[in-house]
Design a protein around this motif. Structure first.
Motif, PDB file in Angstrom:
ATOM      1  N   ALA A   1     -96.475 -12.350  44.577  1.00 58.77           N
ATOM      2  CA  ALA A   1     -95.049 -12.321  44.519  1.00 58.77           C
ATOM      3  C   ALA A   1     -95.246 -13.672  45.951  1.00 58.77           C
ATOM      4  N   MET A   2     -95.887 -13.529  46.594  1.00 60.16           N
ATOM      5  CA  MET A   2     -95.865 -14.163  48.343  1.00 60.16           C
ATOM      6  C   MET A   2     -96.607 -15.957  47.602  1.00 60.16           C
ATOM      7  N   LEU A   3     -98.112 -15.427  47.178  1.00 56.11           N
ATOM      8  CA  LEU A   3     -98.511 -16.521  47.006  1.00 56.11           C
ATOM      9  C   LEU A   3     -97.428 -17.787  45.697  1.00 56.11           C
ATOM     10  N   SER A   4     -97.230 -17.515  45.211  1.00 60.00           N
ATOM     11  CA  SER A   4     -96.021 -18.375  44.036  1.00 60.00           C
ATOM     12  C   SER A   4     -94.881 -18.792  44.927  1.00 60.00           C
ATOM     13  N   MET A   5     -94.527 -18.183  45.838  1.00 60.62           N
ATOM     14  CA  MET A   5     -93.477 -18.567  46.530  1.00 60.62           C
ATOM     15  C   MET A   5     -94.130 -19.616  47.942  1.00 60.62           C
ATOM     16  N   GLY A   6     -94.980 -19.588  47.820  1.00 57.22           N
ATOM     17  CA  GLY A   6     -95.724 -20.391  48.970  1.00 57.22           C
ATOM     18  C   GLY A   6     -96.701 -21.732  48.477  1.00 57.22           C
ATOM     19  N   THR A   7     -97.520 -21.533  46.511  1.00 52.09           N
ATOM     20  CA  THR A   7     -96.587 -22.375  45.920  1.00 52.09           C
ATOM     21  C   THR A   7     -96.185 -23.420  45.740  1.00 52.09           C
ATOM     22  N   TYR A   8     -94.643 -22.434  45.783  1.00 48.95           N
ATOM     23  CA  TYR A   8     -93.720 -23.790  45.562  1.00 48.95           C
ATOM     24  C   TYR A   8     -93.004 -24.547  46.543  1.00 48.95           C
ATOM     25  N   THR A   9     -92.816 -23.441  47.394  1.00 48.16           N
ATOM     26  CA  THR A   9     -92.172 -24.624  48.713  1.00 48.16           C
ATOM     27  C   THR A   9     -93.902 -25.627  48.784  1.00 48.16           C
ATOM     28  N   VAL A  10     -94.429 -25.517  48.729  1.00 52.51           N
ATOM     29  CA  VAL A  10     -95.553 -26.378  49.804  1.00 52.51           C
ATOM     30  C   VAL A  10     -96.119 -27.564  48.761  1.00 52.51           C
ATOM     31  N   LYS A  11     -95.331 -27.038  47.151  1.00 55.90           N
ATOM     32  CA  LYS A  11     -95.495 -28.285  46.418  1.00 55.90           C
ATOM     33  C   LYS A  11     -94.572 -29.543  46.702  1.00 55.90           C
ATOM     34  N   PRO A  12     -94.072 -29.856  47.298  1.00 55.09           N
ATOM     35  CA  PRO A  12     -92.885 -30.958  47.361  1.00 55.09           C
ATOM     36  C   PRO A  12     -93.531 -31.961  48.336  1.00 55.09           C
ATOM     37  N   PHE A  13     -93.945 -31.801  49.212  1.00 52.04           N
ATOM     38  CA  PHE A  13     -94.757 -32.226  50.057  1.00 52.04           C
ATOM     39  C   PHE A  13     -96.206 -32.242  49.812  1.00 52.04           C
ATOM     40  N   PHE A  14     -96.605 -33.164  48.209  1.00 52.97           N
ATOM     41  CA  PHE A  14     -98.093 -33.002  47.543  1.00 52.97           C
ATOM     42  C   PHE A  14     -97.412 -33.301  46.719  1.00 52.97           C
ATOM     43  N   PRO A  15     -95.911 -34.889  45.871  1.00 51.18           N
ATOM     44  CA  PRO A  15     -96.106 -34.682  44.938  1.00 51.18           C
ATOM     45  C   PRO A  15     -96.600 -35.229  44.340  1.00 51.18           C
ATOM     46  N   GLY A  16     -98.287 -36.375  44.066  1.00 51.06           N
ATOM     47  CA  GLY A  16     -99.455 -36.490  43.904  1.00 51.06           C
ATOM     48  C   GLY A  16    -100.143 -35.789  43.192  1.00 51.06           C
ATOM     49  N   CYS A  17    -100.329 -34.694  43.966  1.00 55.66           N
ATOM     50  CA  CYS A  17    -101.165 -33.652  43.248  1.00 55.66           C
ATOM     51  C   CYS A  17    -100.518 -32.736  42.550  1.00 55.66           C
ATOM     52  N   THR A  18    -102.006 -32.396  41.484  1.00 52.62           N
ATOM     53  CA  THR A  18    -101.136 -31.402  40.099  1.00 52.62           C
ATOM     54  C   THR A  18    -101.788 -29.691  41.565  1.00 52.62           C
ATOM     55  N   ASP A  19    -102.881 -29.764  42.268  1.00 56.37           N
ATOM     56  CA  ASP A  19    -102.599 -28.316  42.114  1.00 56.37           C
ATOM     57  C   ASP A  19    -102.655 -28.654  43.949  1.00 56.37           C
ATOM     58  N   VAL A  20    -101.954 -27.750  44.287  1.00 57.73           N
ATOM     59  CA  VAL A  20    -101.969 -28.203  45.991  1.00 57.73           C
ATOM     60  C   VAL A  20    -102.721 -27.637  46.501  1.00 57.73           C
ATOM     61  N   PRO A  21    -103.066 -28.025  47.663  1.00 57.32           N
ATOM     62  CA  PRO A  21    -104.465 -27.425  48.351  1.00 57.32           C
ATOM     63  C   PRO A  21    -104.265 -25.747  49.340  1.00 57.32           C
ATOM     64  N   ASP A  22    -105.204 -25.061  49.006  1.00 56.77           N
ATOM     65  CA  ASP A  22    -105.048 -23.650  49.962  1.00 56.77           C
ATOM     66  C   ASP A  22    -104.518 -23.477  51.112  1.00 56.77           C
ATOM     67  N   LEU A  23    -104.911 -24.154  52.364  1.00 64.79           N
ATOM     68  CA  LEU A  23    -104.586 -24.000  53.447  1.00 64.79           C
ATOM     69  C   LEU A  23    -103.484 -23.821  53.474  1.00 64.79           C
ATOM     70  N   PRO A  24    -102.729 -24.324  53.389  1.00 60.71           N
ATOM     71  CA  PRO A  24    -100.612 -24.908  53.837  1.00 60.71           C
ATOM     72  C   PRO A  24     -99.968 -23.588  52.800  1.00 60.71           C
ATOM     73  N   VAL A  25    -100.435 -23.465  51.576  1.00 63.37           N
ATOM     74  CA  VAL A  25    -100.113 -22.845  50.509  1.00 63.37           C
ATOM     75  C   VAL A  25    -100.439 -21.201  51.210  1.00 63.37           C
ATOM     76  N   LYS A  26    -101.398 -20.802  52.305  1.00 70.43           N
ATOM     77  CA  LYS A  26    -101.879 -19.664  53.361  1.00 70.43           C
ATOM     78  C   LYS A  26    -101.287 -18.983  53.451  1.00 70.43           C
ATOM     79  N   LEU A  27    -101.070 -20.540  54.309  1.00 70.93           N
ATOM     80  CA  LEU A  27    -100.152 -20.004  55.716  1.00 70.93           C
ATOM     81  C   LEU A  27     -99.002 -19.770  55.830  1.00 70.93           C
TER      82      LEU A  27
END
Length: 479
Positions: A126-152
């Protein structure tokens, strides 16, 4: 783990968890935990397994019914054995209190599996899903967002939730109410948008809803697991029984209100998806709700990722709230270090058990590969559902005179047990995947820990000093 621990004396009349959960907050805990990322993502997995819209809706409805029946069986256990800890409390009472130290083994193995794998995995996903959706807008051109900011972001959010749950039960339940309301609002938007689309463009033909239905048993099992993942959390209220006001009345009431409401929400959300998106579009989407909003909401499409973030945050809050109580109950019964059963003297919250749960979850986040854990989560959790339902039948036989404020018809736990056995056995037969054997091996590895530390009560040098230091540092005391 199992010996008496030294305590520091505090001038306090009574330290125990407060009964602060009523019907509204109980329903919010059920609905808010069950509705996480699942309904916004899982429709794709269910459709892959079923092949048709009609069969998908049947799977969603059936899993809602199954969850309701399972929860009603658990309601009998929760009202007959009014202790926090869910399966742990019931297995301890039915087997542990009348069979000596060996009788505690089933409850210990459940604790071993639940507190080190199942509950932290549920919280982490649940928390990783939240982290992914939080970070995704900052990487609009990427299909998969980087792991480090998601984990942080994920770890920071975990620590924030831990702080909220340690600070106040009332604050945690209020957060649950707010996030639950936001989830229901998001689902209402999806349902209303889908209804509008149906009325204006008539995008969904009733005669075609069963077209392309699949008959592959292994694929159907996958569809069941995807749907059941979205429904998981139906037993969360049983973990906090001692904090429910009048549990003999309110536990069944919360179940009968919360799970049907969740089932209805899932059904109308799926109808909303199918009314707007085609099957290929749903199958190609990593997050169906976001794809739906991009198609129908236009400039306002940004609102749906926010709803998903709030939904995941609320689901994680509910999981942490309940898991902390499971850890508390297991430690109180000497299946874990006794310090984990202490509560914060000012806040009256299970501070050590919440901290323990978050630390284990952070260790699961760091490697980043959750696929194996998610694969055997559904299998493992249904193993323990089956064992607990079998224990209910044992209790009916061995203690027919036990006071049961709520008594479920015996056919209900029998039906759920049969279906649960199918859900645990069929994946092994149909796929032969070694993942499921890993789950069994990890479960049985708890025996190696049980005998030296619980059965023979092995003493660990220096433990007393550590416990005294923690009591002073955290201001925690036994209940």
């Amino acid at each position: 783990m199992g010996e008496n621990q030294p305590n520091i004396d505090y001038e306090v009349e009574k330290t125990e968890l407060k009964k602060s959960v009523g019907v509204v907050s109980g329903v919010a805990l059920i609905v808010g935990t069950m509705i996480g990322s699942g309904v916004f993502i899982s429709p794709k997995g269910v459709l892959e397994g079923t092949g048709s819209i009609g069969f998908s809706l049947i799977i969603w409805a059936f899993c809602g019914l199954l969850s309701t029946l399972g929860a009603l069986a658990y309601a009998e256990l929760g009202t007959s054995i009014p202790r926090s800890g869910g399966e742990h409390a019931y297995l301890m009472y039915i087997f542990g209190e009348r069979s000596g130290k060996m009788g505690k083994l089933p409850a210990f193995l459940f604790d071993w599996m639940a507190l080190f794998i199942l509950r932290p995995t549920m919280f982490t996903v649940a928390m990783l899903s939240m982290g992914t959706y939080t970070v995704k807008p900052f990487f609009p051109g990427c299909t998969d967002v980087p792991d480090l900011p998601v984990k942080l972001i994920t770890i920071a959010a975990m620590l924030l939730l831990a702080a909220i749950n340690i600070y106040s039960v009332k604050l945690a339940t209020r957060l649950q109410l707010i996030t639950t309301a936001s989830k229901l609002l998001a689902i209402t938007i999806i349902a209303v948008g889908g209804t509008y689309q149906l009325c204006v463009e008539k995008t969904l033909e009733i005669s075609d809803i069963f077209a392309d239905t699949k008959k592959d048993a292994s694929l159907i099992s996958t569809a069941f697991y995807n749907s059941l993942w979205a429904y998981d959390g139906w037993n969360n209220l049983n973990f906090i029984t001692e904090e429910i006001k009048s549990p003999e009345k309110n536990l069944p009431r919360c179940i009968m209100l919360g799970i049907p409401l969740t089932t209805f929400a899932y059904l109308i959300a799926n109808v909303g998806y199918f009314a707007v998106l085609t099957k290929p579009e749903i199958l190609a989407s990593p997050a169906v709700a976001v794809t739906w909003s991009n198609y129908l909401l236009g400039m306002m499409s940004w609102i749906m990722p926010i709803f998903v973030i709030l939904s995941c945050f609320g689901a994680a809050n509910g999981v942490l709230f309940a898991t902390g109580r499971l850890c508390f109950a297991a430690a109180r019964d000497k299946n874990l270090p006794s310090v984990l059963s202490y509560i914060q003297i000012k806040r009256l919250t299970p501070m050590p058990s919440i901290m323990f749960t978050v630390v284990i979850s952070i260790f699961i986040v760091l490697p980043g590969d959750l696929s194996t854990l998610i694969d055997f989560y559904g299998f493992s959790v249904w193993v323990w559902y089956c064992i607990t339902l079998a224990a209910l039948l044992v209790l009916r036989k061995t203690q027919p005179g036990l006071h049961r404020p709520y008594k479920v018809p015996i056919v209900i736990p029998v039906i759920v047990l049969i279906i649960g056995l199918y859900l645990t056995i069929s994946p092994i037969i149909q796929t032969g995947r070694i993942t499921f054997f890993y789950a069994i091996m990890f479960m049985l590895s708890g025996v190696i820990v049980y005998f030296p530390f619980i059965y023979y009560n092995m003493h660990i040098n220096g433990k007393d000093r550590i416990y005294k230091a923690l009591q002073k540092l955290l201001q925690i005391v036994p209940t």
